[in-house]
Design a protein around this motif. Sequence first.
Motif, PDB file in Angstrom:
ATOM      1  N   ILE A  96       0.873  -1.175   0.000  1.00  0.00           N
ATOM      2  CA  ILE A  96       0.000   0.000   0.000  1.00  0.00           C
ATOM      3  C   ILE A  96       0.909   1.224   0.000  1.00  0.00           C
ATOM      4  O   ILE A  96       1.686   1.442   0.923  1.00  0.00           O
ATOM      5  CB  ILE A  96      -0.955   0.038   1.203  1.00  0.00           C
ATOM      6  N   PHE A  97       0.805   2.001  -1.053  1.00  0.00           N
ATOM      7  CA  PHE A  97       1.666   3.169  -1.245  1.00  0.00           C
ATOM      8  C   PHE A  97       0.862   4.440  -0.985  1.00  0.00           C
ATOM      9  O   PHE A  97      -0.208   4.639  -1.562  1.00  0.00           O
ATOM     10  CB  PHE A  97       2.222   3.164  -2.673  1.00  0.00           C
ATOM     11  N   VAL A  98       1.370   5.281  -0.100  1.00  0.00           N
ATOM     12  CA  VAL A  98       0.733   6.552   0.248  1.00  0.00           C
ATOM     13  C   VAL A  98       1.677   7.679  -0.140  1.00  0.00           C
ATOM     14  O   VAL A  98       2.878   7.615   0.150  1.00  0.00           O
ATOM     15  CB  VAL A  98       0.404   6.622   1.752  1.00  0.00           C
ATOM     16  N   ALA A  99       1.148   8.710  -0.780  1.00  0.00           N
ATOM     17  CA  ALA A  99       1.997   9.814  -1.215  1.00  0.00           C
ATOM     18  C   ALA A  99       1.269  11.142  -1.088  1.00  0.00           C
ATOM     19  O   ALA A  99       0.035  11.198  -1.166  1.00  0.00           O
ATOM     20  CB  ALA A  99       2.451   9.611  -2.663  1.00  0.00           C
ATOM     21  N   GLY A 100       2.036  12.194  -0.901  1.00  0.00           N
ATOM     22  CA  GLY A 100       1.495  13.544  -0.852  1.00  0.00           C
ATOM     23  C   GLY A 100       2.129  14.416  -1.913  1.00  0.00           C
ATOM     24  O   GLY A 100       3.364  14.412  -2.058  1.00  0.00           O
TER      25      GLY A 100
END
Length: 236
Positions: free
Chosen positions: A50-54
């Motif tokens: 699960i990849f989270v980015a801003g």
Amino acid sequence: MVSQPTTLNPTEIIYPETDGKPMANNTEQFNWIVAIEQNLEWLFANDPNIFVAGDLLWYAVEGNNKIRQAPDVMVIFGVPKGDRGSYMQWRENHISPQVAFEILSPGNTLTEMNKKQVFYNRYGVEEYYIYDPDKNDLTGWLRGENGLEVIETMENWVSPRLGIRFNCSEEELQLYRPDGQPFVSYLDISQQLNTALQEVEQTQQRLQAVEQQAEQERQRAERLAEQLRSLGINPE
């Protein structure tokens, strides 16, 4: 031997890692972006896929560097964690971000936000949330048979993908993890850590005091035993 400068193939397409726009236009918007991104990172820290980015540029179509958006926060299930200069969907097994967040600032225009919604609808986002901190207004869309459809009631809405709950009945939006714990800021965590460290230090000091007292009692007992032996009395 003179080395020749490297030249780019005229047909090679460059996918810039920045669009030249700031991540946020004010401190409030920035704080919200960071808080949501970091809390989602913590929530899914143990899942390697699960990849989270801003504020990361998302290129949706290979061969066209104009078809792109940079969600304030996006979450992608099914791709590995790791550093990226941009998210090129065709290099990620053609998996599009499933969840996108946008935090409004006074600089956002209606046209800009409409374009974002069209993009997210067209390229596969399943859940899309917009929060306006100035108005404490939260709007959400969920993918249905006809694309992204407005979520009628956001109060206590639970994200199907993320499992988090939204509460906008207070002065500002509150987000809760699936276990019911609220999202926290870095400052909150820092304060909690400082409090915990202080408690540990106090506990260590109490243990040292107990150890010192025990050592004093042991020494007193040895002196008493020595006095008894000098009088011919076996202290045992």
